[in-house]
Design a protein around this motif. Structure first.
Motif, PDB file in Angstrom:
ATOM      1  N   ALA A 154       0.844  -1.192   0.000  1.00  0.00           N
ATOM      2  CA  ALA A 154       0.000   0.000   0.000  1.00  0.00           C
ATOM      3  C   ALA A 154       0.881   1.243   0.000  1.00  0.00           C
ATOM      4  O   ALA A 154       2.070   1.174   0.322  1.00  0.00           O
ATOM      5  CB  ALA A 154      -0.908   0.000   1.225  1.00  0.00           C
ATOM      6  N   PRO A 155       0.320   2.404  -0.372  1.00  0.00           N
ATOM      7  CA  PRO A 155       1.068   3.652  -0.179  1.00  0.00           C
ATOM      8  C   PRO A 155       1.508   3.773   1.274  1.00  0.00           C
ATOM      9  O   PRO A 155       0.843   3.267   2.175  1.00  0.00           O
ATOM     10  CB  PRO A 155       0.053   4.735  -0.567  1.00  0.00           C
ATOM     11  CG  PRO A 155      -0.889   4.038  -1.509  1.00  0.00           C
ATOM     12  CD  PRO A 155      -1.005   2.630  -0.991  1.00  0.00           C
ATOM     13  N   VAL A 156       2.614   4.457   1.511  1.00  0.00           N
ATOM     14  CA  VAL A 156       3.128   4.585   2.871  1.00  0.00           C
ATOM     15  C   VAL A 156       2.197   5.480   3.683  1.00  0.00           C
ATOM     16  O   VAL A 156       1.998   6.652   3.337  1.00  0.00           O
ATOM     17  CB  VAL A 156       4.551   5.175   2.865  1.00  0.00           C
ATOM     18  CG1 VAL A 156       5.104   5.214   4.299  1.00  0.00           C
ATOM     19  CG2 VAL A 156       5.474   4.364   1.962  1.00  0.00           C
ATOM     20  N   PRO A 157       1.614   4.972   4.763  1.00  0.00           N
ATOM     21  CA  PRO A 157       0.738   5.814   5.591  1.00  0.00           C
ATOM     22  C   PRO A 157       1.506   6.989   6.190  1.00  0.00           C
ATOM     23  O   PRO A 157       2.715   6.897   6.438  1.00  0.00           O
ATOM     24  CB  PRO A 157       0.258   4.849   6.689  1.00  0.00           C
ATOM     25  CG  PRO A 157       0.442   3.479   6.107  1.00  0.00           C
ATOM     26  CD  PRO A 157       1.653   3.578   5.238  1.00  0.00           C
ATOM     27  N   ASP A 158       0.798   8.070   6.432  1.00  0.00           N
ATOM     28  CA  ASP A 158       1.456   9.271   6.954  1.00  0.00           C
ATOM     29  C   ASP A 158       2.166   9.008   8.282  1.00  0.00           C
ATOM     30  O   ASP A 158       3.264   9.511   8.523  1.00  0.00           O
ATOM     31  CB  ASP A 158       0.430  10.397   7.142  1.00  0.00           C
ATOM     32  CG  ASP A 158      -0.073  10.953   5.817  1.00  0.00           C
ATOM     33  OD1 ASP A 158       0.586  10.690   4.779  1.00  0.00           O
ATOM     34  OD2 ASP A 158      -1.113  11.640   5.821  1.00  0.00           O
TER      35      ASP A 158
ATOM     36  N   SER B 293       9.653   7.157   9.984  1.00  0.00           N
ATOM     37  CA  SER B 293      10.747   6.622   9.172  1.00  0.00           C
ATOM     38  C   SER B 293      11.860   7.652   9.049  1.00  0.00           C
ATOM     39  O   SER B 293      11.781   8.756   9.602  1.00  0.00           O
ATOM     40  CB  SER B 293      10.235   6.256   7.777  1.00  0.00           C
ATOM     41  OG  SER B 293      10.094   7.418   6.963  1.00  0.00           O
ATOM     42  N   THR B 294      12.896   7.304   8.284  1.00  0.00           N
ATOM     43  CA  THR B 294      14.021   8.223   8.079  1.00  0.00           C
ATOM     44  C   THR B 294      13.812   9.145   6.882  1.00  0.00           C
ATOM     45  O   THR B 294      14.709   9.940   6.564  1.00  0.00           O
ATOM     46  CB  THR B 294      15.322   7.430   7.870  1.00  0.00           C
ATOM     47  OG1 THR B 294      15.162   6.553   6.739  1.00  0.00           O
ATOM     48  CG2 THR B 294      15.668   6.612   9.117  1.00  0.00           C
TER      49      THR B 294
ATOM     50  N   VAL C 142      10.363  -0.734  10.408  1.00  0.00           N
ATOM     51  CA  VAL C 142      10.860   0.474   9.754  1.00  0.00           C
ATOM     52  C   VAL C 142      11.907   1.144  10.645  1.00  0.00           C
ATOM     53  O   VAL C 142      11.694   1.317  11.845  1.00  0.00           O
ATOM     54  CB  VAL C 142       9.685   1.438   9.469  1.00  0.00           C
ATOM     55  CG1 VAL C 142      10.183   2.797   8.999  1.00  0.00           C
ATOM     56  CG2 VAL C 142       8.746   0.808   8.438  1.00  0.00           C
ATOM     57  N   VAL C 143      13.032   1.517  10.054  1.00  0.00           N
ATOM     58  CA  VAL C 143      14.099   2.199  10.789  1.00  0.00           C
ATOM     59  C   VAL C 143      13.666   3.617  11.130  1.00  0.00           C
ATOM     60  O   VAL C 143      13.106   4.327  10.291  1.00  0.00           O
ATOM     61  CB  VAL C 143      15.400   2.219   9.962  1.00  0.00           C
ATOM     62  CG1 VAL C 143      16.467   3.099  10.612  1.00  0.00           C
ATOM     63  CG2 VAL C 143      15.928   0.801   9.782  1.00  0.00           C
ATOM     64  N   GLU C 144      13.961   4.040  12.361  1.00  0.00           N
ATOM     65  CA  GLU C 144      13.595   5.374  12.825  1.00  0.00           C
ATOM     66  C   GLU C 144      14.812   6.298  12.830  1.00  0.00           C
ATOM     67  O   GLU C 144      15.956   5.835  12.902  1.00  0.00           O
ATOM     68  CB  GLU C 144      12.970   5.273  14.217  1.00  0.00           C
ATOM     69  CG  GLU C 144      11.710   4.421  14.216  1.00  0.00           C
ATOM     70  CD  GLU C 144      11.058   4.322  15.580  1.00  0.00           C
ATOM     71  OE1 GLU C 144      11.591   4.936  16.536  1.00  0.00           O
ATOM     72  OE2 GLU C 144      10.020   3.653  15.699  1.00  0.00           O
TER      73      GLU C 144
ATOM     74  N   PHE D  12      14.079   0.445   3.246  1.00  0.00           N
ATOM     75  CA  PHE D  12      14.342   1.865   3.053  1.00  0.00           C
ATOM     76  C   PHE D  12      14.997   2.492   4.278  1.00  0.00           C
ATOM     77  O   PHE D  12      14.488   2.388   5.396  1.00  0.00           O
ATOM     78  CB  PHE D  12      13.049   2.614   2.743  1.00  0.00           C
ATOM     79  CG  PHE D  12      13.220   4.113   2.693  1.00  0.00           C
ATOM     80  CD1 PHE D  12      13.795   4.721   1.591  1.00  0.00           C
ATOM     81  CD2 PHE D  12      12.827   4.896   3.765  1.00  0.00           C
ATOM     82  CE1 PHE D  12      13.970   6.101   1.551  1.00  0.00           C
ATOM     83  CE2 PHE D  12      12.993   6.277   3.743  1.00  0.00           C
ATOM     84  CZ  PHE D  12      13.574   6.875   2.629  1.00  0.00           C
ATOM     85  N   VAL D  13      16.134   3.135   4.067  1.00  0.00           N
ATOM     86  CA  VAL D  13      16.782   3.981   5.073  1.00  0.00           C
ATOM     87  C   VAL D  13      17.421   5.128   4.300  1.00  0.00           C
ATOM     88  O   VAL D  13      18.258   4.896   3.416  1.00  0.00           O
ATOM     89  CB  VAL D  13      17.876   3.245   5.867  1.00  0.00           C
ATOM     90  CG1 VAL D  13      18.370   4.123   7.015  1.00  0.00           C
ATOM     91  CG2 VAL D  13      17.372   1.910   6.417  1.00  0.00           C
ATOM     92  N   CYS D  14      17.049   6.342   4.592  1.00  0.00           N
ATOM     93  CA  CYS D  14      17.579   7.488   3.852  1.00  0.00           C
ATOM     94  C   CYS D  14      18.942   7.858   4.425  1.00  0.00           C
ATOM     95  O   CYS D  14      19.050   8.637   5.379  1.00  0.00           O
ATOM     96  CB  CYS D  14      16.618   8.674   3.938  1.00  0.00           C
ATOM     97  SG  CYS D  14      17.105  10.033   2.846  1.00  0.00           S
ATOM     98  N   ARG D  15      20.002   7.287   3.837  1.00  0.00           N
ATOM     99  CA  ARG D  15      21.359   7.509   4.320  1.00  0.00           C
ATOM    100  C   ARG D  15      22.337   7.211   3.197  1.00  0.00           C
ATOM    101  O   ARG D  15      22.015   6.506   2.226  1.00  0.00           O
ATOM    102  CB  ARG D  15      21.670   6.608   5.515  1.00  0.00           C
ATOM    103  CG  ARG D  15      21.593   5.107   5.191  1.00  0.00           C
ATOM    104  CD  ARG D  15      22.167   4.272   6.309  1.00  0.00           C
ATOM    105  NE  ARG D  15      22.080   2.843   6.042  1.00  0.00           N
ATOM    106  CZ  ARG D  15      22.914   2.173   5.268  1.00  0.00           C
ATOM    107  NH1 ARG D  15      23.897   2.804   4.647  1.00  0.00           N
ATOM    108  NH2 ARG D  15      22.770   0.870   5.079  1.00  0.00           N
TER     109      ARG D  15
END
Length: 247
Positions: free
Chosen positions: A67-71, A77-78, A138-140, A158-161
């Motif tokens: 599904a789309p990522v819930p708000d 998440s990162t 999910v990584v915080e 997913f990890v924004c790094r």
């Protein structure tokens, strides 16, 4: 690409390992990571308790959702403005997995929309193979600055790094990579081992639950969707890492 141990004989061990703050800190390298050291005896072949972030499956059968990522999930998440992918290009995936306790658990991942169905199929294959996974959440943001000791053994995507040791974005920042059981399958480059406390798992002749080897169900499942395995790299060797892009 780090950012939860266990022989079958150790499943009866009671109680979680000592909290990270109670463990001696490792000497730091100039890059801020700990120097590789032998895994403390209390962590060798020991199972960490599974952290459930979602309700367990009702009947234990494999199920998945995309599904789309819930708000609220995006908020913990990162992801932040400036990340190389937009929220609408990501998907929230839940899958059922077998824990080291033998029970079925429900985990969560954020991945690129284009690969969400493929990733769900991979974990369906691993469920059928009864491959054990310790944790999947999910990584915080706070985890990005935490010492990479291995206190968590989180299977994640997913990890924004940036990539480890680089200023370039990791494939994780695009939602195009998955790490599986990092503690049993550590990253190594020279004397650097990540997680820091996972050095005992550099011995790949050991046959312990959660370890990934060439030809095992994990490698085979990811190869079926065209992804590559970091365990075949020369330097670094990233034994827990699978990606579409090869980085």
């Amino acid at each position: 690409m780090i950012i939860a141990t266990l022989a079958a004989a150790a499943l009866a061990l009671a109680g979680p390992p000592a909290a990270a703050a109670e463990r001696p800190r490792l000497p730091l390298r100039p890059d801020g990571y700990g120097v590789a050291q032998p895994t403390p005896p209390d962590l060798v072949d020991r199972r960490f308790p599974t952290r459930d972030v979602l309700p367990p499956p009702v009947d234990g059968a494999f199920t998945s959702t995309v599904a789309p990522v819930p708000d609220d999930v995006l908020a913990r998440s990162t992801w932040k403005p400036g990340c190389p992918v937009q929220p609408e290009d990501l998907r929230y995936v839940t899958v059922v997995f077998h824990g080291f306790d033998g029970a079925a658990h429900t985990g969560e991942l954020i991945v690129a929309a284009a690969v969400a169905g493929d990733v769900a199929r991979v974990f369906g294959d691993l469920y059928e193979a009864r491959f054990p996974i310790e944790e999947m959440r999910v990584v915080e943001p706070a985890e990005l600055a935490a010492p990479p000791t291995g206190d968590d053994n989180n299977t994640t995507a997913f990890v924004c790094r940036p990539a480890t040791g680089s200023t370039k974005w990791s494939a994780h920042a695009l939602g195009l990579a998955v790490d599986v059981n990092p503690f049993q399958n550590p990253y190594s480059k020279g004397d650097l081992v990540l997680p820091e406390l996972a050095s005992a798992y550099l011995d790949r002749d050991r046959d312990l639950p959660g370890m990934i080897r060439d030809g095992c169900p994990v490698v085979a499942a990811f190869e079926r969707i065209g992804w590559t395995w970091g365990g075949r790299w020369t330097s670094p060797v990233d034994r827990h890492h699978f990606s579409q892009t090869g980085t």
